[in-house]
Scaffold this active site. Structure first.
Site, mmCIF file in Angstrom:
data_model
loop_
_atom_site.group_PDB
_atom_site.id
_atom_site.type_symbol
_atom_site.label_atom_id
_atom_site.label_comp_id
_atom_site.label_asym_id
_atom_site.label_seq_id
_atom_site.Cartn_x
_atom_site.Cartn_y
_atom_site.Cartn_z
ATOM 1 N N ILE A 50 1.257 -1.028 0.233
ATOM 2 C CA ILE A 50 -0.132 -0.121 -0.139
ATOM 3 C C ILE A 50 0.962 1.078 0.169
ATOM 4 C CG2 ILE A 50 -1.855 1.374 1.569
ATOM 5 C CD1 ILE A 50 -2.790 -1.656 2.475
ATOM 6 N N CYS A 51 0.432 2.186 -0.450
ATOM 7 C CA CYS A 51 1.912 3.436 -0.670
ATOM 8 C C CYS A 51 0.674 4.724 0.342
ATOM 9 C CB CYS A 51 0.805 3.724 -2.117
ATOM 10 S SG CYS A 51 1.281 5.491 -2.206
ATOM 11 N N THR A 52 1.874 4.469 0.990
ATOM 12 C CA THR A 52 1.283 5.905 2.194
ATOM 13 C C THR A 52 2.790 6.450 2.167
ATOM 14 O OG1 THR A 52 2.790 4.172 3.873
ATOM 15 C CG2 THR A 52 0.635 4.215 3.387
ATOM 16 N N VAL A 97 -2.004 4.117 -4.460
ATOM 17 C CA VAL A 97 -1.332 3.005 -4.992
ATOM 18 C C VAL A 97 -2.148 1.965 -3.730
ATOM 19 C CG1 VAL A 97 0.089 0.905 -5.447
ATOM 20 C CG2 VAL A 97 0.229 2.999 -6.398
#
Length: 388
Positions: A94-96, A131
């Protein structure tokens, strides 16, 4: 056995303690790989996720904490994509802002706590896409929150890493914990004894400085006393040298007086010798005798001067006053030969007077005698002519 960086172990231990107390988040690493850290989130209160349990994993880099990790979700939530375990190593998750999607925002000060806190806030914001994000309605999210308990009850990794939670879920005894009921982390404040210890340390340091200052003052006073002693020694030495100079001056004056008397006696003797008819022969004899006497007198003068130089060097090298006084007694004795040194100078001067004055007188006397004889001869001749 896997080599684990100390920072990884520290972040895991801190996260296991602090995250559960503050947010009710469970945290545990895999037994075979400490760089794979699993977590279980409780649905935040007042959101569609309330009442649910969500299993996920953080995959740390081998050079943690210098590069950001990857974050993956395993339990379906309606907010992020769910992945089946085991997760593919090629998956970025996951996008962070705290994952490998944004390495520019990652710093070595970040840890597991900062990653999961940021993820919880992102989970509650349905309008923040990226994402790995999924769009779902609130009803879908609530239904997935109820189904999450059955999913946790069938998860083998949860059974292995979180056995107590796994039993509570399967027995139906699990109760979600409210964040308001969780105890906050208490930060200890410095107590009074610490301040007292600091003051005691400062007092000790001040006493040390005072002792050092006293020692410095003592050393300064000792140095001043030593300098005063040296000055007194130098003054006494200078006084002793002055006394020696006075003695030498007195001896010089006596030698001058004796030289004057000797010159007068020599002049008288020279005058009596010049009146004799054989003056020229006597003068030559006197000159030779005087030269011999001068050569004989000069020899002891050199010896005596050497003795004086030795005694002076000895007196200058000795620092104590007593040794200088003893040098006085030694130097007064060789001062007598100094009379001969200055008498030689006077004899040289008298020599010139002897050689000049008597010669003129003798010449004049001789010329007078010749003139008188010539006059007498002339007068006799004139008387003879008169008689004729």
């Amino acid at each position: 056995m896997q080599n684990v960086h100390k920072r990884v172990i520290k972040d895991i231990n801190d996260g296991m303690k602090n995250l559960k107390q503050e947010f009710g988040i469970y945290l545990a690493p895999e037994e075979d790989d400490f760089y794979k850290v699993h977590f279980i989130l409780q649905g935040p209160e007042g959101t569609p996720f309330e009442g649910g349990l969500y299993h996920g994993m953080i995959r740390l880099n081998n050079d943690h904490p210098f590069r950001p990790p990857n974050l993956h979700m395993i339990t379906p939530s309606g907010r992020f994509e769910a992945e089946k375990y085991p997760i593919s190593p090629n998956s970025r998750g996951i996008c962070t802002t705290a994952t490998s999607f944004h390495p520019e925002s990652w710093t070595s000060m970040n840890n597991l706590e900062t990653v999961l806190k940021g993820f919880v806030s992102l989970m509650c914001d349905p309008y923040d896409g990226g994402v790995g994000a999924v769009k779902s309605t609130d009803t879908q999210v609530k239904k997935l929150a109820q189904d999450s308990l059955t999913h946790i009850g069938n998860d083998l990794m949860v059974q292995k890493l979180f056995p107590d939670l796994y039993k509570a879920v399967n027995n139906g005894t699990f109760k979600p914990v409210k964040l308001a009921e969780l105890s906050k982390i208490v930060y200890k404040e410095p107590t009074k004894p610490i301040v007292e210890e600091k003051s005691a340390k400062t007092s000790k340091s001040s006493t040390k400085t005072s002792v050092k200052s006293k020692k410095n003052q003592k050393s300064d006073s000792e140095e001043e006393e030593n300098s005063d002693d040296d000055n007194t020694d130098s003054d006494s030495e200078s006084d002793d040298f002055r006394d020696l100079d006075d003695v030498v001056d007195d001896s010089d004056q006596e030698s001058d007086d004796e030289s004057d008397s000797s010159s007068e006696s020599e002049n008288e003797s020279g005058g009596s010798d010049d009146e004799s008819d054989d003056g020229s022969d006597d003068e030559s004899d006197d000159e030779t005798s005087e030269s011999d006497s001068e050569s004989e007198e000069e020899k002891p003068v050199k010896k005596s001067t050497r003795k004086i130089s030795k005694t002076t060097t000895k007196s200058s090298s000795t620092k104590p006053v007593k040794s200088i006084k003893s040098s006085k007694s030694t130097t007064t004795k060789p001062t007598k030969p100094t009379k001969s040194t200055k008498t030689t100078k006077s004899t040289k001067s008298t020599k010139s007077t002897k050689s000049t004055k008597p010669t003129e007188s003798t010449k004049s006397s001789r010329s007078v005698k010749t003139t008188e004889s010539s006059k007498s001869s002339k007068s006799s001749k004139s008387s003879k002519t008169g008689k004729k």
